[in-house]
Write an enzyme that holds these catalytic residues in place. Structure first.
Site, PDB file in Angstrom:
ATOM      1  CG  ASN A 197      -5.267 -46.956  80.713  1.00  0.00           C
ATOM      2  OD1 ASN A 197      -5.195 -45.728  80.637  1.00  0.00           O
ATOM      3  ND2 ASN A 197      -6.269 -47.635  80.196  1.00  0.00           N
ATOM      4  N   GLY A 207     -14.298 -38.190  86.470  1.00  0.00           N
ATOM      5  CA  GLY A 207     -14.711 -37.336  85.351  1.00  0.00           C
ATOM      6  C   GLY A 207     -16.114 -36.787  85.538  1.00  0.00           C
ATOM      7  CD  GLU A 246     -12.170 -43.437  77.209  1.00  0.00           C
ATOM      8  OE1 GLU A 246     -12.828 -44.098  78.032  1.00  0.00           O
ATOM      9  OE2 GLU A 246     -10.984 -43.652  76.948  1.00  0.00           O
ATOM     10  CB  CYS A 255     -11.276 -47.262  78.644  1.00  0.00           C
ATOM     11  SG  CYS A 255     -10.413 -46.632  77.235  1.00  0.00           S
TER      12      CYS A 255
END
Ligand code: G3H
Length: 478
Positions: A158, A238, A253, A287
């Site tokens: 993104n 992640g 993140e 996010c």
């Protein structure tokens, strides 16, 4: 050539020896638009070796010279705003104005990093021994911030440029080298960004950009023994990376389910404007998007009406036309979003608009009267679908927010600042915005998630510090 974008290693653009490429599908046309090299593990090994070597002399390069090169790269990024934005439009269907903003914001971030870096890395501490019991003043301790070594940067689709430079610039100013693995959607925009660093004249091998399939080089990169730190932004991958990574610092993140709590004394026009901006910009693929609205029942009808009126004004269409709502990044993402919508329908949510989809394009949808047995109450759609849950007490709202496995940001709308602060303290998220939608920027603000939303804190200053270690030298007096 053969139309396959080259990868970047040893300061040069190269073809992979694999002879293979990875297609990048344009989310709007759903047709292959670009191709990038499918790099091999040997190619990764080679650029890791070079990153290690280049880092050693880069760490000895004066700080002001490192800053000077970063300032050059920042200016180049801004000059190359148009071609970078064009890639973002084609690869990730980002609306054209937002795409240009991403390039400019990235240039600004790099400059700010250079300025912040020369200051915070330009000073250390001096300690004396006699403050600790039993010591005379016979020891002087000097501290300095030293680089970690090779930083592996993995940004998401993104913000393939901005979330790449938010890792690259802090790493470089602090004396580290960089291995960048861009997302496949957005890889060409990232390669173009790397080209700006190339033109700025960084030493060869200091920055590399490797493209390819996660199945071939993903784990190989994240588990590579030469990597000294991983900075990752993305989804659940992640969590898997953090379990497999060695004893190295991680900055991660991993998304959120940012709640927007609306009290009965809120400015409802302000709240509605922020819900629409927060929920629907870049079609909800952030996010930090508003991902659930928790509104007091007493003002819920009024708020929903205001939000509906604003949603009706959103333009839906092509990123090239700078439409507000554009196709989501992949067909599987659109299918996932649709699954959440179907589940909400079956369980009785109120549809404020009719559900509509053409290919990857999903029209903006507000779902009212969502209950906690619906998947959309908890899952992250990463699309233009926003659930509203009506609450009868603030505690209920806080409880919903804290029951999430995510904890990135949240926001609260009220005119009562004391209440807002108490709510902020009670919300288990990295940041709470009072009277505004969640957002990462300004980019020097600390940015961090609690729980499954991440490890460590970002923002320019925190990232620079995170990418260093403290080294001390103690002078022992006779
Ligand atoms: O998608 C995650 C980004 O860090 C959000 O950044 O708040 O500037 O959109 P943003």
């Amino acid at each position: 050539g053969d139309g396959v974008f080259k990868y970047y290693s040893s300061g040069e653009w190269k073809k992979s020896s694999s002879g293979k490429s990875v297609p990048i599908i344009n989310p709007t046309t759903r047709q292959p638009h670009f191709k990038v090299q499918a790099c091999t593990q040997e190619e990764v090994n080679k650029l890791m070796e070079e990153a290690k070597t280049a880092q050693k002399s880069w760490a000895k390069t004066p700080l002001w010279k490192r800053a000077e090169l970063l300032h050059k790269a920042a200016a180049l990024l801004k000059e190359h705003k148009v071609p970078i934005a064009e890639c973002l439009v084609k690869e990730i269907a980002k609306p054209s104005k937002d795409a240009a903003t991403e390039a400019v914001r990235s240039g600004d971030l790099v400059s700010y990093c250079a300025e912040e870096g020369v200051r915070i890395l330009g000073e250390g501490k001096f300690l004396v021994s006699d403050s600790f019991p039993g010591n005379e003043r016979t020891k002087y301790c000097l501290t300095a911030k030293i680089p970690l070594g090779v930083i592996l940067a993995i940004p998401p689709f993104n913000y393939p440029v901005n979330l790449a430079v938010s890792k690259i610039a802090p790493a470089l100013i602090a004396g580290n080298s960089i291995v960048l693995k861009p997302p496949t959607q957005g890889a060409v925009a990232a390669l173009h960004m790397v080209h700006c660093f190339h033109l700025a004249g960084f030493p060869k091998g200091l920055i590399s950009c490797v493209t390819g399939r996660g199945s071939e080089i993903g784990d190989f990169l994240t588990m590579h023994p030469m990597v000294n730190c991983i900075s990752f932004t993305g989804g659940d991958t992640g969590i898997a990376i953090s379990k497999k990574a060695g004893m190295i610092p991680l900055q991660m993140e991993l998304g959120g389910k940012d709640a927007c709590i609306i009290l009965d004394d809120a400015d409802l026009d302000l709240a509605a404007a922020n819900i629409v901006k927060g929920g629907f910009s870049y079609s909800g693929q952030r996010c930090t998007a508003v991902k659930v609205v928790l509104v007091m029942e007493s003002v819920a009808n009024a708020l929903v009406d205001k939000v509906k009126a604003k949603v009706a004004k959103l333009t839906v269409g092509l990123p090239e036309d700078d439409s507000d709502i554009t196709p989501v990044v992949t067909e599987s993402s659109a299918n996932f979003i649709e699954g959440l919508v179907v589940d909400a329908k079956q369980k009785g949510a109120t549809f404020c608009q009719e559900y509509r989809r053409e290919g990857n394009l999903i029209w903006p949808l507000l779902l009212d009267n969502v209950r906690s047995d619906m998947r959309i109450a908890w899952e992250e759609p990463f699309g233009p679908v926003l659930p509203v849950i009506r609450i009868t007490s603030v505690e209920e709202g806080i409880h919903h927010c804290n029951a999430s496995n995510f904890g990135l940001q949240g926001c609260v709308f009220t005119r009562d600042i004391s209440k807002a602060i108490l709510i902020s303290d009670a919300m288990e998220t990295g940041t709470v915005q009072i009277n505004s939608a969640p957002a990462r920027g300004p980019d020097h603000f600390p940015f961090q998630g609690l729980k499954d939303s991440g490890i460590g804190s970002q923002g320019i200053t925190n990232s620079i510090n995170m990418m260093t270690k403290i080294k001390t030298t103690v002078i022992n007096l006779p």
